[in-house]
Each structure stands twice: as C-alpha cells, then as structure tokens.
Design a protein around this motif. Structure first.
Motif, PDB file in Angstrom:
ATOM      1  N   GLY A  93      -4.850  40.187  -1.255  1.00 26.55           N
ATOM      2  CA  GLY A  93      -6.020  40.518  -1.799  1.00 26.55           C
ATOM      3  C   GLY A  93      -6.008  38.389  -0.990  1.00 26.55           C
ATOM      4  N   ALA A  94      -8.052  38.492  -0.568  1.00 24.77           N
ATOM      5  CA  ALA A  94      -8.223  38.037   0.798  1.00 24.77           C
ATOM      6  C   ALA A  94      -9.278  37.210   0.009  1.00 24.77           C
ATOM      7  N   ALA A  95      -9.171  35.929  -0.919  1.00 22.96           N
ATOM      8  CA  ALA A  95     -10.924  35.631  -0.824  1.00 22.96           C
ATOM      9  C   ALA A  95     -11.665  34.723  -0.153  1.00 22.96           C
ATOM     10  N   ILE A  96     -12.417  35.296   0.082  1.00 22.56           N
ATOM     11  CA  ILE A  96     -13.475  34.162   0.909  1.00 22.56           C
ATOM     12  C   ILE A  96     -14.366  34.018   0.598  1.00 22.56           C
ATOM     13  N   ARG A  97     -14.737  32.926   1.419  1.00 25.55           N
ATOM     14  CA  ARG A  97     -16.335  32.186   1.197  1.00 25.55           C
ATOM     15  C   ARG A  97     -16.691  31.104   2.816  1.00 25.55           C
ATOM     16  N   ASP A  98     -18.105  31.430   2.783  1.00 25.40           N
ATOM     17  CA  ASP A  98     -17.991  29.960   3.934  1.00 25.40           C
ATOM     18  C   ASP A  98     -17.611  30.843   4.778  1.00 25.40           C
ATOM     19  N   GLU A  99     -17.818  32.259   5.132  1.00 26.04           N
ATOM     20  CA  GLU A  99     -17.509  32.809   6.590  1.00 26.04           C
ATOM     21  C   GLU A  99     -18.712  34.043   6.704  1.00 26.04           C
ATOM     22  N   THR A 100     -19.548  33.584   7.732  1.00 29.67           N
ATOM     23  CA  THR A 100     -20.826  34.787   8.118  1.00 29.67           C
ATOM     24  C   THR A 100     -20.355  35.878   8.463  1.00 29.67           C
ATOM     25  N   THR A 101     -19.815  36.141   9.279  1.00 29.96           N
ATOM     26  CA  THR A 101     -18.816  37.510   9.647  1.00 29.96           C
ATOM     27  C   THR A 101     -17.584  37.693   9.353  1.00 29.96           C
ATOM     28  N   LEU A 102     -17.468  38.729   8.692  1.00 38.39           N
ATOM     29  CA  LEU A 102     -15.852  39.549   8.441  1.00 38.39           C
ATOM     30  C   LEU A 102     -15.561  40.216   9.300  1.00 38.39           C
ATOM     31  N   ARG A 103     -14.503  39.834   9.897  1.00 43.14           N
ATOM     32  CA  ARG A 103     -13.979  40.896  11.690  1.00 43.14           C
ATOM     33  C   ARG A 103     -12.544  41.142  11.303  1.00 43.14           C
ATOM     34  N   ILE A 104     -12.378  42.923  10.942  1.00 48.51           N
ATOM     35  CA  ILE A 104     -11.410  43.288  10.862  1.00 48.51           C
ATOM     36  C   ILE A 104     -11.233  44.131  10.684  1.00 48.51           C
ATOM     37  N   THR A 105      -9.815  44.416  12.032  1.00 45.60           N
ATOM     38  CA  THR A 105      -8.190  45.140  12.793  1.00 45.60           C
ATOM     39  C   THR A 105      -7.713  45.183  12.080  1.00 45.60           C
ATOM     40  N   ALA A 106      -7.506  46.824  11.872  1.00 46.80           N
ATOM     41  CA  ALA A 106      -6.224  47.576  11.568  1.00 46.80           C
ATOM     42  C   ALA A 106      -4.850  47.235  12.842  1.00 46.80           C
ATOM     43  N   SER A 107      -3.841  47.028  11.819  1.00 48.25           N
ATOM     44  CA  SER A 107      -2.807  46.927  12.563  1.00 48.25           C
ATOM     45  C   SER A 107      -1.899  48.331  12.380  1.00 48.25           C
ATOM     46  N   ALA A 108      -2.638  48.837  11.025  1.00 50.90           N
ATOM     47  CA  ALA A 108      -1.804  50.025  10.730  1.00 50.90           C
ATOM     48  C   ALA A 108      -3.027  51.041   9.924  1.00 50.90           C
ATOM     49  N   ASP A 109      -3.410  51.995  10.259  1.00 48.33           N
ATOM     50  CA  ASP A 109      -4.030  52.916   9.162  1.00 48.33           C
ATOM     51  C   ASP A 109      -4.632  52.039   7.972  1.00 48.33           C
ATOM     52  N   ALA A 110      -5.923  51.915   7.653  1.00 50.76           N
ATOM     53  CA  ALA A 110      -5.581  50.549   6.278  1.00 50.76           C
ATOM     54  C   ALA A 110      -6.761  51.772   5.508  1.00 50.76           C
ATOM     55  N   GLU A 111      -7.260  51.341   4.605  1.00 48.22           N
ATOM     56  CA  GLU A 111      -8.163  51.868   3.532  1.00 48.22           C
ATOM     57  C   GLU A 111      -8.148  50.750   2.945  1.00 48.22           C
ATOM     58  N   LEU A 112      -9.741  49.950   2.478  1.00 45.62           N
ATOM     59  CA  LEU A 112      -9.580  48.538   2.471  1.00 45.62           C
ATOM     60  C   LEU A 112     -10.800  48.742   1.176  1.00 45.62           C
ATOM     61  N   VAL A 113     -11.106  47.808   0.013  1.00 39.84           N
ATOM     62  CA  VAL A 113     -11.949  47.442  -0.447  1.00 39.84           C
ATOM     63  C   VAL A 113     -12.128  46.402  -0.824  1.00 39.84           C
ATOM     64  N   LEU A 114     -13.389  45.782  -0.797  1.00 40.10           N
ATOM     65  CA  LEU A 114     -14.266  44.887  -0.156  1.00 40.10           C
ATOM     66  C   LEU A 114     -15.239  44.596  -2.213  1.00 40.10           C
ATOM     67  N   VAL A 115     -15.291  43.429  -2.787  1.00 45.07           N
ATOM     68  CA  VAL A 115     -16.224  43.459  -3.135  1.00 45.07           C
ATOM     69  C   VAL A 115     -17.354  41.914  -3.328  1.00 45.07           C
ATOM     70  N   ASP A 116     -18.442  42.011  -2.707  1.00 38.82           N
ATOM     71  CA  ASP A 116     -19.657  40.921  -2.759  1.00 38.82           C
ATOM     72  C   ASP A 116     -20.289  40.741  -3.531  1.00 38.82           C
ATOM     73  N   SER A 117     -20.273  39.042  -4.022  1.00 40.29           N
ATOM     74  CA  SER A 117     -21.053  38.883  -5.521  1.00 40.29           C
ATOM     75  C   SER A 117     -21.526  37.747  -4.782  1.00 40.29           C
ATOM     76  N   ALA A 118     -22.456  37.356  -5.567  1.00 39.16           N
ATOM     77  CA  ALA A 118     -22.925  36.296  -5.746  1.00 39.16           C
ATOM     78  C   ALA A 118     -22.155  34.993  -6.766  1.00 39.16           C
ATOM     79  N   ALA A 119     -22.443  34.283  -6.543  1.00 40.16           N
ATOM     80  CA  ALA A 119     -20.956  33.028  -7.583  1.00 40.16           C
ATOM     81  C   ALA A 119     -21.016  33.253  -8.413  1.00 40.16           C
TER      82      ALA A 119
END
Length: 233
Positions: free
Chosen positions: A207-233
């Motif tokens: 898991g990656a807990a993320i805040r104070d990042e304007t742009t998330l740049r995600i590069t796959a090193s192996a074929d990937a299936e991603l799930v992301l939650v974007d929420s308010a505080a």
C-alpha cells in the motif's frame, strides 16, 4: 509524502476459510498509526476459500466497496438484492441507516477481493446496493473511475462520500498519471504487478499512503493492475 506499507507489514488473520490482510486497524488488529487515511477507514485484502463466505451480519453508516480480483463474490441482503460480481468488477453497498448482508464465494476456486470502507458524509439515508462490470480494456493505460461521490463521475457506481475509487491496467514500461487535489488523501495498492510511484517502489499487495503530492506519476516495472482511492480528509 508517500508512505509505503509493504504487504509483509500488514496486520491480518487466517481463519482457514478466510485469509485476511488489513492495511488499517480492523477486528483484532490494532495499530494506532494505521487507523485510516483521510475518509478511508478499511482496506482488506481477503482470500475466501471455495464454498465459504461471510454469513449475514449488519452494517450502518459506511460506504463498502468490493473490488473482485479473482473468482467472484455472491451478495444477498435484507433489501432483497442478490447478485454476483466477477473478477475485475465492482460492487458498492451504502449501509446508510442499516442493512444486513452476506457475501459468499460460490465458485469452485478461491476468490480474492479488496474490501474498501469509506466514511460517508452528509445526511443518513436508506441503504442501497449495486454492482456493474468494468471491462479491463477500458482502463488499459489509464485510470477509470469505478465508484464515486464526486461531481462529474456519472458513469461510476455512486457512493455517498467525497471520494472516488479508480482502477488502471498498466503494461510494463507504461506510465499513467493522476492529479491529486490540494488537501486530498490517496491510497493505492497494486492488485497485480509492480510499479514505481514518484520514485517509490510498490510490489503486489503493498500500500502507498499519499498526501501533499500534486501529480502521481506511476510507471509499471511489470504488468500491473492498480486500485486507487482519492478521498477528502
């Protein structure tokens, strides 16, 4: 800020029929440093044995999103809803003022799911449930919104909170980006594969807990299936 929580560091319990890993404090797993992230309260990585499942039990005041990774999950609830959600697809239960439900793996093989709980906002309403398919081809090389309570996400399953749940399929060497609004919280898990997100490495189940990042740049090193939650505080 990106805090990587490795799969091996997660809490959990193996009940035989259910092998559960908890990204946040849940049931007998309690970590004061992992009580939630923004409005995101629960992210469980569950493997459910064939022919078993969660018997009827109650919920209220929670948005419960189930992302099926392998197999299928069969839902029944006190509103009379019945449905089967297959791998790659999503179901949403808005527990609202109260609902009883059961979730079973009626398949001949194990089912793997992400179970995601997000705290609702606004007025308490009657409970509801819904499911829909999300063809993986549509999210190839891009994030697609699967469930949302945010404006402009009309094709997604509705949730009653200022949040969205997204999925993306990224081939090795490909890059996807996501813009995170000011003051927002994000949490991302690769259901498959491995990626680098803003210089941090995430492997399957991490898991990656993320805040104070304007742009998330995600590069796959192996074929990937991603799930992301974007929420308010």
């Amino acid at each position: 800020m990106i805090d990587v929580r490795s799969f091996n560091s997660l809490g959990g319990a193996n009940h035989g029929w259910l092998d559960a890993k908890h990204h946040f404090s849940f049931a007998s797993y309690n970590d004061p440093k992992r009580m939630g992230w923004g409005a995101l309260r629960v992210w469980n990585d569950d493997t459910i044995a064939a022919g078993t499942g969660f018997p009827p039990h109650p919920h209220s005041d929670m948005e419960i999103i189930t992302y099926v990774r392998e197999g299928a999950i069969t839902h029944e609830d006190s509103l009379g809803n019945k449905g089967r959600t297959e791998a790659g697809d999503v179901q949403v239960m808005s527990a609202g003022t109260g609902i009883r439900h059961a979730e079973y793996n009626a398949e001949p093989q194990a089912t793997r799911i992400f179970q995601i709980w997000i705290i609702p906002d606004g007025e308490r309403k009657a409970p509801s449930w819904g499911t829909r398919p999300f063809p993986k081809g549509a999210r190839s090389g891009q994030f697609v919104t699967l469930a949302s309570g945010m404006p402009g996400d009309g094709d997604a399953l509705p949730i009653r909170t200022d949040a969205r749940v997204l999925g993306a399929s990224v081939k090795a060497g490909e890059t996807v980006e996501y813009t995170l609004g000011e003051g927002r919280f994000a949490y991302m898990v690769p259901a498959e594969g491995s990626v680098e997100i803003n210089g941090k490495t995430l492997n399957k189940g991490d898991g990656a807990a993320i805040r104070d990042e304007t742009t998330l740049r995600i590069t796959a090193s192996a074929d990937a299936e991603l799930v992301l939650v974007d929420s308010a505080a």
